[in-house]
Design a protein around this motif. Sequence first.
Motif, PDB file in Angstrom:
ATOM      1  N   GLY A 172       2.999   9.632  -5.718  1.00 44.60           N
ATOM      2  CA  GLY A 172       3.415  10.920  -5.155  1.00 44.60           C
ATOM      3  C   GLY A 172       2.561  11.351  -3.979  1.00 44.60           C
ATOM      4  N   LYS A 173       1.883  10.382  -3.330  1.00 40.62           N
ATOM      5  CA  LYS A 173       0.944  10.734  -2.257  1.00 40.62           C
ATOM      6  C   LYS A 173       1.550  10.589  -0.856  1.00 40.62           C
ATOM      7  CE  LYS A 173      -2.905  11.306  -4.752  1.00 40.62           C
ATOM      8  NZ  LYS A 173      -3.618  10.233  -5.415  1.00 40.62           N
ATOM      9  N   LEU A 174       2.722   9.961  -0.778  1.00 43.85           N
ATOM     10  CA  LEU A 174       3.298   9.687   0.548  1.00 43.85           C
ATOM     11  C   LEU A 174       3.807  10.987   1.173  1.00 43.85           C
ATOM     12  CD1 LEU A 174       3.845   7.222   2.386  1.00 43.85           C
ATOM     13  CD2 LEU A 174       6.121   7.078   1.374  1.00 43.85           C
ATOM     14  N   LEU A 175       3.377  11.247   2.417  1.00 45.55           N
ATOM     15  CA  LEU A 175       3.687  12.544   3.038  1.00 45.55           C
ATOM     16  C   LEU A 175       4.863  12.511   4.001  1.00 45.55           C
ATOM     17  CD1 LEU A 175       0.045  13.834   3.745  1.00 45.55           C
ATOM     18  CD2 LEU A 175       1.588  14.480   1.879  1.00 45.55           C
ATOM     19  N   ARG A 222       0.848  -1.216   0.000  1.00 45.13           N
ATOM     20  CA  ARG A 222       0.000   0.000   0.000  1.00 45.13           C
ATOM     21  C   ARG A 222       0.878   1.259   0.000  1.00 45.13           C
ATOM     22  NH1 ARG A 222      -4.255  -0.230   4.898  1.00 45.13           N
ATOM     23  NH2 ARG A 222      -5.608   1.126   3.679  1.00 45.13           N
ATOM     24  N   LEU A 223       1.921   1.237   0.840  1.00 53.24           N
ATOM     25  CA  LEU A 223       2.763   2.434   0.983  1.00 53.24           C
ATOM     26  C   LEU A 223       3.573   2.693  -0.280  1.00 53.24           C
ATOM     27  CD1 LEU A 223       3.677   1.693   4.655  1.00 53.24           C
ATOM     28  CD2 LEU A 223       2.510   3.759   3.875  1.00 53.24           C
ATOM     29  N   ARG A 224       4.037   1.611  -0.940  1.00 54.71           N
ATOM     30  CA  ARG A 224       4.778   1.799  -2.198  1.00 54.71           C
ATOM     31  C   ARG A 224       3.846   2.387  -3.264  1.00 54.71           C
ATOM     32  NH1 ARG A 224       8.737  -2.591  -1.156  1.00 54.71           N
ATOM     33  NH2 ARG A 224      10.433  -1.322  -0.289  1.00 54.71           N
ATOM     34  N   ALA A 225       2.570   1.973  -3.235  1.00 53.71           N
ATOM     35  CA  ALA A 225       1.590   2.532  -4.189  1.00 53.71           C
ATOM     36  C   ALA A 225       1.425   4.029  -3.914  1.00 53.71           C
ATOM     37  CB  ALA A 225       0.248   1.809  -4.059  1.00 53.71           C
ATOM     38  N   GLU A 284      13.718  11.166   2.754  1.00 57.57           N
ATOM     39  CA  GLU A 284      12.705  11.804   1.901  1.00 57.57           C
ATOM     40  C   GLU A 284      11.364  11.080   2.047  1.00 57.57           C
ATOM     41  OE1 GLU A 284      14.213  12.349  -2.159  1.00 57.57           O
ATOM     42  OE2 GLU A 284      16.190  11.996  -1.306  1.00 57.57           O
ATOM     43  N   LYS A 285      10.361  11.554   1.313  1.00 57.43           N
ATOM     44  CA  LYS A 285       9.023  10.932   1.396  1.00 57.43           C
ATOM     45  C   LYS A 285       9.014   9.660   0.554  1.00 57.43           C
ATOM     46  CE  LYS A 285       7.041  15.438   2.141  1.00 57.43           C
ATOM     47  NZ  LYS A 285       6.398  16.602   1.525  1.00 57.43           N
ATOM     48  N   LYS A 286       9.736   8.661   1.040  1.00 58.61           N
ATOM     49  CA  LYS A 286       9.922   7.414   0.300  1.00 58.61           C
ATOM     50  C   LYS A 286       9.782   6.227   1.245  1.00 58.61           C
ATOM     51  CE  LYS A 286      13.274   8.946  -3.121  1.00 58.61           C
ATOM     52  NZ  LYS A 286      14.692   8.966  -3.424  1.00 58.61           N
ATOM     53  N   VAL A 287       9.668   5.046   0.633  1.00 58.08           N
ATOM     54  CA  VAL A 287       9.694   3.811   1.424  1.00 58.08           C
ATOM     55  C   VAL A 287      11.123   3.278   1.395  1.00 58.08           C
ATOM     56  CG1 VAL A 287       8.790   1.467   1.648  1.00 58.08           C
ATOM     57  CG2 VAL A 287       7.280   3.299   0.826  1.00 58.08           C
ATOM     58  N   TYR A 288      11.746   3.181   2.569  1.00 57.70           N
ATOM     59  CA  TYR A 288      13.151   2.737   2.686  1.00 57.70           C
ATOM     60  C   TYR A 288      13.233   1.314   3.222  1.00 57.70           C
ATOM     61  CZ  TYR A 288      14.626   7.585   2.138  1.00 57.70           C
ATOM     62  OH  TYR A 288      14.857   8.842   1.657  1.00 57.70           O
ATOM     63  N   LYS A 289      14.316   0.646   2.872  1.00 57.55           N
ATOM     64  CA  LYS A 289      14.607  -0.651   3.485  1.00 57.55           C
ATOM     65  C   LYS A 289      15.223  -0.414   4.870  1.00 57.55           C
ATOM     66  CE  LYS A 289      15.804  -4.248   1.193  1.00 57.55           C
ATOM     67  NZ  LYS A 289      16.372  -5.309   0.391  1.00 57.55           N
TER      68      LYS A 289
END
Length: 415
Positions: free
Chosen positions: A162-165, A154-157, A371-376
């Motif tokens: 560009g919706k991740l805050l 869900r978070l990667r989507a 940043e507003k990203k999903v990290y490992k």
Amino acid sequence: MNYDIKDVSLSKRGKLRIEWASDNMPVLALIRERFSKEKPLAGVKTACCLHVTTETAVLMLTLKAGGADIVLCASNPLSTQDDVAASLVRDYGIPVFAIKGEDNKLYYEHLKAALDIDPDITMDDGADLVSTIHKEKKHIPLGGTEETTTGVIRLRAMELQGKLLHPIIAVNDAQTKYLFDNRYGTGQSTIDGIIRATNKLIAGSNFVVCGYGWCGRGCAMRAKGLGANVIIIEVDPFKALEAVMDGFLVMPIAQAAKIGDIFVTVTGDINVIRGEHFKVMKDKAIVCNSGHFNVEIDIPALQKMSKKRRIIRDFVEEFVTSDGRRLYVLGDGRLINLAAAEGHPAQVMDMSFANQALSAEYMKKNYKKLEKKVYKVPEDIDRRIAELKLASMGIKIDRLTAEQKKYLASWEMGT
Ligand code: ADE
């Protein structure tokens, strides 16, 4: 202190069960010891949306030892252990908003109550907290962590759109998480849930596992160990091929539906078992889910084709179809390992929650760079957890010699 739990008088049993889990979580114990000295999370408001279990309680005590101000709500309406919630409130002064069997409305009210602290960090299992935050456009100063495959998807989507805050650390994707929690944890606890709910013999049954990701592999491996004839349903050709060569029968769900005795869904996708499959199932077939959300089994379709429906045992609902077959759905199609059993054993949650605690510490230290990203999870954290777990088990391993290191770094030397 605000809280909403079933019954605070259940705390004595909860406290003892938390102690039992804690004794089986040595890596988290080491982290807790260090956290209580160094206080790396001093004053960090942390909202946790996790299954309220004994293992989660041990994580809560670890974050608190690190100085965090925490609040806990459930990540599933049916997974809360009410005695654990009671002990966290009464014995440890941690606010909890969770009641086993709460309806969807109360579930979301509890999520919102957890967000009332205006968290600096969120800790999610399934991304319901983060998705609520995003709908309400709340600002999260540091970031969040995510425990499970479904949540990470869900978070990667959200990131892609560009919706991740705020930044997220995908705890699920650490090797010390998915290789153990998803495989051995889900494998054992799913079978445990099915057996506790039904007391059925697994040996000799046709056991259908829908999905051959890490969770599906675990379920298949353990069902095989108990003597079932395991059938795998998979849409990915690589995974399907692996299932074949792991020794399982692989076929489409339409074919398996006719012969299965027990069905488990672990795909993370919607409507995997549908009306057309219920239509051809054998009398007394059992259907359950161990994926994060209760969307994998089309229960409304089964309801539509049934003339009667009743609870016959705890967590077992009988549907009598209009042609007279009895089909059984376990735990409302919710996570059967947490609804009817106690979730993954502490020994695997030790590593999953060590990743959570160390990721929160990392986030506090490094949030300005994220940043507003999903990290490992950083590789060194993941590796350290594996090393600590091995050490806690008294297992030593070899190190590369200088010559071996040199060989691996070179291309000139062939033979
Ligand atoms: N998810 C699966 N098993 C769990 C457990 N025992 N505690 C918390 N979350 C879980």
